[in-house]
Enzyme design. Structure first.
Site, mmCIF file in Angstrom:
data_model
loop_
_atom_site.group_PDB
_atom_site.id
_atom_site.type_symbol
_atom_site.label_atom_id
_atom_site.label_comp_id
_atom_site.label_asym_id
_atom_site.label_seq_id
_atom_site.Cartn_x
_atom_site.Cartn_y
_atom_site.Cartn_z
ATOM 1 N N GLY A 134 10.259 7.748 3.975
ATOM 2 C CA GLY A 134 10.775 8.383 2.762
ATOM 3 C C GLY A 134 12.104 7.770 2.343
ATOM 4 O O GLY A 134 13.162 8.305 2.676
ATOM 5 N N TYR A 135 12.041 6.678 1.662
ATOM 6 C CA TYR A 135 13.251 6.030 1.149
ATOM 7 C C TYR A 135 13.369 6.235 -0.371
ATOM 8 O O TYR A 135 14.315 6.812 -0.867
ATOM 9 C CB TYR A 135 13.256 4.530 1.446
ATOM 10 C CG TYR A 135 13.446 4.120 2.907
ATOM 11 C CD1 TYR A 135 13.603 5.065 3.920
ATOM 12 C CD2 TYR A 135 13.462 2.772 3.261
ATOM 13 C CE1 TYR A 135 13.765 4.678 5.247
ATOM 14 C CE2 TYR A 135 13.630 2.376 4.589
ATOM 15 C CZ TYR A 135 13.784 3.339 5.573
ATOM 16 O OH TYR A 135 13.941 2.943 6.870
ATOM 17 N N GLU A 168 9.842 -9.051 12.062
ATOM 18 C CA GLU A 168 8.999 -8.390 11.074
ATOM 19 C C GLU A 168 8.998 -9.114 9.740
ATOM 20 O O GLU A 168 8.067 -9.019 8.966
ATOM 21 C CB GLU A 168 9.476 -6.954 10.856
ATOM 22 C CG GLU A 168 9.021 -6.008 11.919
ATOM 23 C CD GLU A 168 7.530 -6.099 12.143
ATOM 24 O OE1 GLU A 168 6.763 -5.995 11.175
ATOM 25 O OE2 GLU A 168 7.134 -6.307 13.303
#
Ligand SMILES: Cc1cc2nc3c(=O)[nH]c(=O)nc-3n(C[C@H](O)[C@H](O)[C@H](O)COP(=O)(O)OP(=O)(O)OC[C@H]3O[C@@H](n4cnc5c(N)ncnc54)[C@H](O)[C@@H]3O)c2cc1C
Lengths: 397, 369
Positions: A127-128, A244
């Protein structure tokens, strides 16, 4: 740059392929090949098989269920998994939350959350983004006010992938409204079953449900669910493992799809024979194939930087930008070669006699896969944001 | 040449815009497939206003107008995201009928089309034929006093609910167009939904019997009718794509002017300004080509320029509609906003009437002929 010998690498790849064939049901491998969504249960079941094999989070330390593999071996693993058509596990549990907990979590937080994240006993979402904080994420306004041992969270998140599947959400909230943008943000872990949390679906324009809006109305979050110090959430969230960043090139996915493109072109026919014989289509496929090859080597170059310098830095923005574009180019070529066969809506394919489509080349579901790929050009640093980073930090403009 | 609309054409544009504004909401009506729209009050009203039959012959109740008026309508349908059997029934089948030799069968269906009492569709595309609507490998066998058909037609638009099908095939060694009722014995219709909300079908002929009377046109006459239908279809698809692009770009510009990030309007970012300017310039080219081609078709119903228009519309449509999504950011991906529907539609049109390569080749062959 190798530490696996050539023959070890070949054996390792073989082992991965065999694992995928024996452990992933054929129906799911078909879904992956066709670029369709794998369900929540199927995803969890696959992750648990990986965990059982010791491959659930190869980049985590061994102590938490990871491996002590070298960077190169991890790279080979991920590449081969994608080439073999294993379902991809959403990145939120082991690739996003995991590394953040490992770096910034307390021992208690690690012990409490890492095992469940690995085994997918908890499905995590991120949840950004908020309605008015997208590219400009630091403008986020969801407010967390501390009262005793709890934060009271008010506000909401949007574009939250898989929030409708999620048990927990890691999120960014504003804890100091006076501080300068990035400075007043904290990183919280929030139980989606808490009172005051509601999830509204947002459908993609072609119908799929991935995105959601998450409303937070006076949600109580215990202070011990904050990661890192108060008001340091921005740094925490940015701690995406360098490793990543390589994955954003999606090179293995592009290569797998290139394989599909070739099969389609060789089996789909028009009056003059297989489409692959048509000079214009061959030129088109060649162009795509060359780009995919470049992407593959670019990603390996990134790996080399990572091994040598410990970081790939802003090269990641070029990888991301081109990775998205090249994957889209493959998808578009697939859809163009599928031609009339690509027209049916997804739901229509199941109800239709098998011979709706041209002989041989299975062109099902290509449209959905293509439209899905509009997403990564926007999410997690849009194309435009990547260009801004390149201009500023690489080109010094 | 006349690139500007006449007063009368402008009136048509305003009328249809007002009607759609009142009676069509692509979001509310998103579950409707194109074929269903022929049963909405909107369709009846289009008929009553004389818009459905606008290009059909006056002697059969049509408006006697032509490709320019058709492009005005299709462009507006594109912009307002109207799904309907207009392209399949009025343009493709309607043109094929109009250019078929006079006869009771033809005249009666033209009248019903113009009155909005029936919809027809044109079934041309076959397996292993790419986008080649001109080609047919279905060979009718003589049987008693008529013919027997075997084979398949694919991606037939709006077959569900169509009152008759115009089917291309070969009879006695030459091209023919035949008109079949849905209940024709030996013909099966398998309908399915396309990703843009079009209703499509596969038609299968399994010893389907057709009496001699259902033959609409043969040989050179059939070829001329089919050529005209496909050219008008290509022009209409290009005009609809143009309208879709105009709608998509306009809404995107509005959004850029409204949305703020980093403390400023997105419209202030030069990177986005330049891209929007490029799209605008692309659209000016497409606009010119579509209206120029409409003029060409006015004098020659199967004019090559129609295929040039579609050949340009395909890449421009894809680019503009993709960029519209991208420049909206996350909200561009949503069904709710519906900007993505423009991309679905232009991509469907390029699969129904052929991609850029296919149309470009048609243009080149006919331009040189
Ligand atoms: C498929 C998908 C999945 C997502 N999943 C998640 C998730 O799980 N969790 C989460 O928190 N978020 C998620 N997001 C949200 C994503 O991170 C945001 O959409 C993204 O940050 C862009 O923000 P925005 O949508 O508000 O667009 P905006 O920021 O409003 O941008 C609109 C357009 O303007 C451009 N733009 C913005 N700033 C500039 C500039 N300075 N110069 C030039 N152009 C600019 C953008 O690139 C874009 O094209 C997801 C989004 C998508 C599409």
């Amino acid at each position: 740059m190798t530490d696996l010998s050539r023959s070890e690498e070949i054996r390792f790849r073989q082992e991965i392929r065999e694992f995928v064939v024996s452990e992933v049901p054929e129906s799911i491998r078909l879904k992956v090949a066709q670029g369709r969504d794998v369900s929540r249960d199927e995803t969890i079941a696959w992750q648990r098989k990986l965990v059982a094999r010791g491959w659930g989070a190869v980049h985590w330390p061994k102590r938490w269920g990871g491996t002590d593999w070298s960077l190169q071996k991890r790279f080979v693993f991920e590449e081969e998994m994608a080439l073999a058509g294993a379902p991809s596990i959403p990145p939120f549990n082991t690739r996003m939350l995991g590394p953040i907990l490992l770096e910034y979590g307390t021992e208690e937080q690690k012990a409490r959350f890492l095992p469940g994240a690995l085994n997918m006993d908890q499905w995590w979402c991120q949840g950004y983004s908020e309605p008015s904080a997208g590219s400009d994420l630091a403008a986020l306004r969801t407010r967390a006010v501390r009262e005793g041992d709890y934060y009271h969270v008010n506000g909401g998140k949007i574009w939250t992938s898989y929030a409708h599947y999620a048990d927990w959400m890691f999120c960014l909230v504003r804890t100091d409204p006076e501080a300068k943008k990035q400075k007043g943000i904290s990183f919280l872990l929030l139980d989606m079953r808490s009172e005051g949390v509601s999830v509204e679906p947002i459908h993609h324009f072609y119908g799929a449900h991935l995105l959601n809006q998450v409303l937070l109305e006076d949600v109580k979050v215990p202070v011990e669910q904050r990661i890192g110090e108060e008001n340091t959430g921005w740094t925490t969230a940015k701690a995406l493992l360098e490793h990543e960043r390589l994955a954003t090139s999606r090179h293995a996915e592009a290569r797998r799809k290139l394989g599909r493109l070739l099969v389609l072109a060789k089996t789909n026919r028009d009056a003059s024979g297989a489409l692959y014989q048509r000079a214009d289509l061959k030129a088109r496929i060649a162009e795509v194939a060359v780009q995919v090859k470049a992407l593959e080597f670019a990603t390996r170059r990134g790996l080399e930087m990572l091994i040598r310098d410990g970081r790939i830095g802003v090269f990641a923005s070029s990888l991301n930008l081109k990775g998205v574009a090249i994957n889209q180019a493959v998808d578009e070529a697939i859809m163009d070669i599928a031609g009339v066969d690509a027209l049916a809506a997804d739901a229509a394919y199941d109800g239709l006699p098998g011979d709706l489509l041209n002989d041989g080349g299975d062109a099902r579901y290509v449209a959905e896969s293509r439209y899905y790929l509009r997403g990564p050009a926007i999410a997690a640093g849009s194309n435009e944001v990547q260009r801004n980073i390149i201009a500023k930090h690489v080109l010094d403009l | 040449m006349e690139f500007m609309l006449t007063e009368e054409q402008q009136l048509i544009e305003d009328t249809v815009a007002r009607l759609l504004d009142k009676q069509w909401d692509p979001r509310r009506d998103q579950a409707l497939l194109s074929a269903d729209v022929a049963r909405m009050p909107l369709w009846r009203e289009l008929a009553e206003l004389g818009l459905l039959g606008i290009a059909l012959p006056e002697e059969h109740g049509g408006g006697g107008m032509g490709p320019v008026e058709l492009t005005v309508l299709c462009r507006r349908f594109g912009r307002d995201q109207l799904r309907s059997p207009f392209l399949s029934s009025l343009i493709l089948a309607g043109t094929a009928l109009t250019f078929s030799p006079r006869g009771a069968l033809r005249d009666q269906w033209l009248r019903q089309l113009a009155a909005g009492e029936a919809t027809l569709t044109l079934a041309t595309l076959e397996d292993r034929a790419g986008y080649d609507h001109h080609h047919t490998a279905i060979e009718g066998q003589r049987y008693q006093s008529g013919y027997m058909l075997n084979g398949r037609k694919r991606a037939v638009m709006d077959a569900a609910g169509a009152d008759a099908f115009i089917v291309s095939c070969r009879l006695d060694g030459e091209l023919a167009l035949v008109l079949l009722a849905p209940e024709t014995e030996g013909m099966a219709v398998a309908s399915y939904a396309a990703f843009d909300g079009s209703s499509l079908a596969t038609l299968t002929f399994n010893d389907a019997l057709l009496p001699e009377e259902v033959v609409l046109a043969r040989g050179a006459e059939a070829r001329a009718a089919l050529e005209a239908a496909l050219a008008q279809g290509a022009l209409a698809a290009a005009a609809e794509t143009l309208g879709a692009c105009e709608g998509a770009l306009e809404r995107t510009l509005d959004y850029l002017r409204l949305r703020e990030q980093f403390g400023t309007k997105l419209a202030r970012f030069q990177a986005l300004q330049h891209r929007a300017s490029d799209l605008h310039a692309d659209l000016e080219m497409l606009r010119s080509l579509v209206s120029g081609a409409a003029q060409s078709l006015l004098h020659e119903p199967a004019h090559a320029d129609a295929f040039a228009a579609m050949a340009l519309a395909v890449p421009v449509g894809d680019r503009v509609c993709r960029e519209a999504i991208q420049m909206h950011g996350g909200i561009g991906m949503t069904l709710e906003l519906g900007i993505g529907r423009y991309l679905l539609r232009v991509n469907a049109l390029s699969r129904l009437l052929g991609d850029a390569t296919h149309n470009g080749q048609l243009y080149l062959e006919r331009m040189e002929a």
